[in-house]
Design an enzyme around this catalytic site. Structure first.
Site, PDB file in Angstrom:
ATOM      1  CB  CYS A  77      -0.889   0.056   1.233  1.00 35.29           C
ATOM      2  SG  CYS A  77      -1.660  -1.502   1.722  1.00 35.29           S
ATOM      3  CB  CYS A 115      -6.266  -1.037  -3.175  1.00 41.12           C
ATOM      4  SG  CYS A 115      -6.409   0.661  -3.795  1.00 41.12           S
ATOM      5  CB  CYS A 178     -32.606   0.108  13.068  1.00 43.28           C
ATOM      6  SG  CYS A 178     -32.233  -1.107  11.795  1.00 43.28           S
ATOM      7  CB  CYS A 223     -28.469  -4.773  15.763  1.00 44.23           C
ATOM      8  SG  CYS A 223     -27.703  -3.736  17.044  1.00 44.23           S
TER       9      CYS A 223
END
Lengths: 262, 107
Positions: A77, A115, A178, A223
């Site tokens: 990177c 990438c 939610c 959740c």
């Protein structure tokens, strides 16, 4: 009797309308609070001091990965992006971001993997793998303290809207949305836990319950399990739309990555 | 990936000061009591002991057991006596051994 009912009915309708409008009210920008503020003194102290924050260990892993040559391109990177402290400053704060080629937003994990596959010609890192979390934490750290700033424009608006719809839709065996927990009842107790407003300010973060670092998608999965709804597959468009909506909902709040949560 | 440790020791202290030392190390601390998805017990893999020496003299030592959470964080205090080196060693299952050092200047 009949007369009284006729009076009660409109009153009841007004009350119901008031409840309904309350129930769907978004939290005013100035009243938003990070989950951090609801934590105990001890857990706050863990997040505040990098040498006691276990997520720091992953940031160090990420820093090492940043300079490691990978794939058939044998590029790191750093070979392209150089010093992450400058090149990646503020980047995570504006993800998920629109990708012109894919015609949809990508989250930071997907962006890193893009990438990996296209620039390094390496295999993508699996979701929740140690290496992907480490790189995400390392990049996220470069935005720490900065305001969340996802872009809302013609490209991204339909996806923010899609995320909002998932957020507001009741689903699962408990028939909850939610919003029921994180807007309507934020600050109330669910068993022993104080319901947070559900802001994505600290991801990836170290959750004491997990005893490890985890991504925002892992949190959302948790959740969904809690709602007894079927979780999406990692990397699903629905998650990315939700992530984008949550980041938009938290716009201007401070990035805490890598945070700690109980 | 290799184990990582983070050590927080004040770089400088006055002679006689009580100083706080904080250490954190990456380790799964697999208890040996959990069952994997294949139905088999996941073998124990924990750090079993930790010690700190100050210029060669042991000033703190402790043992870890399966109930200790992942990435153990240990903090303790000592008195700054002399310039020198604090060395920290963690020893555990499967030949795990990590040593790391920190320097301190005492005026």
């Amino acid at each position: 009797m009949e007369k009284r009912l006729r009076l009660v009915a409109p009153a009841l309708a007004i009350v119901l309308a008031a409840i309904a409008s309350l129930a769907f009210a978004e939290i005013p920008l100035s009243q938003r609070r990070s989950g951090y503020e609801q934590m105990s003194r001890e857990v706050k102290a863990m997040q505040d001091d990098d040498t006691s924050n276990p997520a720091s260990l992953s940031v160090l892993d990420g820093e090492a990965l940043w300079t490691r040559r990978e794939g058939s391109a044998q590029k790191s990177c750093a070979d392209c992006h150089h010093d992450a402290e400058t090149s990646m400053r503020g980047v995570s704060a504006r993800y998920p971001a629109f990708d012109a080629a894919k015609r949809r937003p990508l989250d930071i994990e997907q962006r890193i993997n893009l990438c990996r596959t296209e620039k390094q010609q390496a295999t993508p890192l699996p979701f929740e793998s140690r290496d992907l979390l480490a790189l995400t934490a390392y990049l996220g750290k470069q935005s720490r303290g900065m305001p969340i700033a996802v872009i809302s424009d013609d490209d991204t608006k339909p996806f923010i809207e899609a995320g909002r719809q998932i957020y507001a839709r009741r689903q699962g065996q408990l028939n909850l949305s939610c919003q029921n927990c994180h807007d309507d009842n934020a600050g109330q107790k669910l068993a022993g836990v104080e319901l947070p407003q559900g802001h994505p300010t600290g991801y990836p973060l170290y959750r004491l319950e997990w005893q490890s670092l985890g991504s925002l998608q892992r949190r959302l999965r948790n959740c969904l399990f809690g709602m007894r709804a079927e979780p999406y597959a990692y990397g699903a468009d629905e998650y990315v739309d939700l992530e984008l909506f949550l980041m938009w909902r938290a716009r201007g709040m401070t990035v805490e990555t890598p945070a700690v949560r109980p | 990936m290799t184990a990582r440790a983070l050590i927080n020791v004040p770089r400088k202290a006055k002679r006689g000061d009580v100083i706080e030392i904080k250490t954190l190390i990456s380790h799964v601390m697999e208890s040996g009591f959990r069952t994997g998805t294949n139905g088999k017990t996941i073998p124990r893999d924990i750090i079993t002991s930790f010690a700190c020496t100050y210029n060669g003299e042991e000033i703190f030592a402790t043992q870890f057991y399966p109930a200790v959470a992942a990435n153990p964080f240990v903090t303790f205090y000592t008195i700054a006596t002399d310039n020198g080196t604090l060395a920290f060693t963690w020893i555990g299952d499967n030949g795990f051994e990590v040593t790391q050092e920190a320097k301190i200047v005492v005026e």
